[in-house]
Scaffold this active site. Structure first.
Site, PDB file in Angstrom:
ATOM      1  N   HIS A   1      -3.488   1.989   8.215  1.00 53.69           N
ATOM      2  CA  HIS A   1      -2.111   2.487   8.088  1.00 53.69           C
ATOM      3  C   HIS A   1      -2.056   3.632   7.064  1.00 53.69           C
ATOM      4  O   HIS A   1      -1.447   4.676   7.317  1.00 53.69           O
ATOM      5  CB  HIS A   1      -1.219   1.307   7.669  1.00 53.69           C
ATOM      6  CG  HIS A   1       0.236   1.633   7.470  1.00 53.69           C
ATOM      7  ND1 HIS A   1       1.232   1.068   8.227  1.00 53.69           N
ATOM      8  CD2 HIS A   1       0.868   2.445   6.580  1.00 53.69           C
ATOM      9  CE1 HIS A   1       2.410   1.534   7.816  1.00 53.69           C
ATOM     10  NE2 HIS A   1       2.212   2.360   6.818  1.00 53.69           N
ATOM     11  N   GLU A   2      -2.707   3.431   5.924  1.00 54.89           N
ATOM     12  CA  GLU A   2      -2.644   4.447   4.869  1.00 54.89           C
ATOM     13  C   GLU A   2      -3.431   5.707   5.244  1.00 54.89           C
ATOM     14  O   GLU A   2      -2.986   6.816   4.961  1.00 54.89           O
ATOM     15  CB  GLU A   2      -3.152   3.886   3.530  1.00 54.89           C
ATOM     16  CG  GLU A   2      -2.430   2.664   2.990  1.00 54.89           C
ATOM     17  CD  GLU A   2      -0.917   2.788   2.939  1.00 54.89           C
ATOM     18  OE1 GLU A   2      -0.367   3.898   3.013  1.00 54.89           O
ATOM     19  OE2 GLU A   2      -0.269   1.733   2.839  1.00 54.89           O
TER      20      GLU A   2
ATOM     21  N   GLN B   1       3.442   9.955   0.940  1.00 59.71           N
ATOM     22  CA  GLN B   1       4.706   9.190   0.854  1.00 59.71           C
ATOM     23  C   GLN B   1       5.461   9.489  -0.444  1.00 59.71           C
ATOM     24  O   GLN B   1       6.649   9.198  -0.543  1.00 59.71           O
ATOM     25  CB  GLN B   1       4.438   7.682   0.957  1.00 59.71           C
ATOM     26  CG  GLN B   1       3.983   7.258   2.348  1.00 59.71           C
ATOM     27  CD  GLN B   1       3.759   5.760   2.409  1.00 59.71           C
ATOM     28  OE1 GLN B   1       2.701   5.275   2.034  1.00 59.71           O
ATOM     29  NE2 GLN B   1       4.755   5.030   2.861  1.00 59.71           N
TER      30      GLN B   1
ATOM     31  N   CYS C   1       6.827  -0.142   6.816  1.00 53.22           N
ATOM     32  CA  CYS C   1       6.355   0.997   6.028  1.00 53.22           C
ATOM     33  C   CYS C   1       7.423   1.359   5.014  1.00 53.22           C
ATOM     34  O   CYS C   1       8.600   1.368   5.336  1.00 53.22           O
ATOM     35  CB  CYS C   1       6.083   2.170   6.970  1.00 53.22           C
ATOM     36  SG  CYS C   1       5.556   3.658   6.121  1.00 53.22           S
ATOM     37  N   LEU C   2       6.990   1.653   3.800  1.00 52.64           N
ATOM     38  CA  LEU C   2       7.953   2.026   2.765  1.00 52.64           C
ATOM     39  C   LEU C   2       8.683   3.321   3.125  1.00 52.64           C
ATOM     40  O   LEU C   2       9.752   3.596   2.597  1.00 52.64           O
ATOM     41  CB  LEU C   2       7.246   2.184   1.412  1.00 52.64           C
ATOM     42  CG  LEU C   2       6.740   0.875   0.789  1.00 52.64           C
ATOM     43  CD1 LEU C   2       5.897   1.152  -0.443  1.00 52.64           C
ATOM     44  CD2 LEU C   2       7.891  -0.047   0.438  1.00 52.64           C
TER      45      LEU C   2
ATOM     46  N   GLY D   1       0.830  -1.192   0.000  1.00 53.83           N
ATOM     47  CA  GLY D   1       0.000   0.000   0.000  1.00 53.83           C
ATOM     48  C   GLY D   1       0.868   1.247   0.000  1.00 53.83           C
ATOM     49  O   GLY D   1       2.064   1.190   0.309  1.00 53.83           O
TER      50      GLY D   1
ATOM     51  N   HIS E   1      -1.416   7.849   7.353  1.00 54.02           N
ATOM     52  CA  HIS E   1      -0.460   8.667   6.589  1.00 54.02           C
ATOM     53  C   HIS E   1      -1.101   9.989   6.159  1.00 54.02           C
ATOM     54  O   HIS E   1      -0.445  11.022   6.150  1.00 54.02           O
ATOM     55  CB  HIS E   1      -0.001   7.925   5.323  1.00 54.02           C
ATOM     56  CG  HIS E   1       1.188   7.022   5.530  1.00 54.02           C
ATOM     57  ND1 HIS E   1       2.394   7.465   6.016  1.00 54.02           N
ATOM     58  CD2 HIS E   1       1.354   5.705   5.288  1.00 54.02           C
ATOM     59  CE1 HIS E   1       3.261   6.439   6.068  1.00 54.02           C
ATOM     60  NE2 HIS E   1       2.646   5.357   5.640  1.00 54.02           N
TER      61      HIS E   1
END
Ligand code: ZN
Length: 189
Positions: A130-131, A51, A88-89, A46, A134
């Site tokens: 999670h997204e 990000q 997380c990226l 995701g 962000h």
């Protein structure tokens, strides 16, 4: 479509609250497609627009080959509790446990401007939470415990483990879900 640069957790943009999308135009469509490209390129499941440095309320994720793009997503209901390990990226090689709802009902708009309603459980519920975090400037590390940093050696071990697992891939749900790649990498959201 293009690969965009992923901002990492020292970047202040990740701490800002993203603005709602007022019009789904070609710029937003291009953003979403670029986000998907960037997510796949980096073995994530995701990605949220901040990000890649864009403070717009857009998230993308892909699970079991189903791609989701949600514009202006919000959670309408949460049920129960689950604890899963997340990465997380934007937080390279960091992992930790996070308590999330076991099930979430979410709503948003797709790229055609149509309302989408999603009932998600398990990893999908984790990814959505999670997204959306962000979009509000919240990183999983703010909520995580038992946090650890993966060393190069550990990454190599996990890569090998994943390869063996994939060869055996009789193992149902997980292995199937994680389609031929490192489970830890796949949990980077
Ligand atoms: Zn993330």
């Amino acid at each position: 479509m293009a690969i965009r640069i992923i901002r990492t957790d020292k970047d202040e943009i990740l701490r800002k609250v993203s603005k709602p999308v007022e019009l789904i135009d070609n710029k937003i469509r291009e953003l979403a497609l670029d986000m998907l490209d960037t997510m796949y390129k980096n073995d994530g499941v995701g990605l949220a627009a901040p990000q890649v440095g864009v403070l717009k309320r857009v998230i993308v994720y892909a699970l079991e080959d189903n791609i989701h793009v949600l514009v202006n997503p919000y959670i309408t209901k949460t049920i129960g509790l689950q604890t899963e390990e997340e990465g997380c990226l934007s937080s390279i090689d960091m992992f930790g446990k996070v308590d999330r709802p076991a099930e979430v009902h979410a709503s948003g708009t797709n790229l055609d401007g149509k309302t989408v309603k999603i009932k998600a459980k398990g990893l999908e519920a984790v990814v959505i939470c999670h997204e959306i975090d962000h979009l509000d400037g919240i990183l999983f590390l703010d909520k995580a415990y038992d946090v650890y940093h993966l060393t190069e050696e550990e990454k190599e071990v996990r890569r090998k483990e994943a390869e063996i697992l994939n060869k055996k891939s009789k193992r149902k749900s997980k292995a199937k879900k994680d389609k031929g790649s490192d489970e830890k990498c796949k949990n980077k959201i």
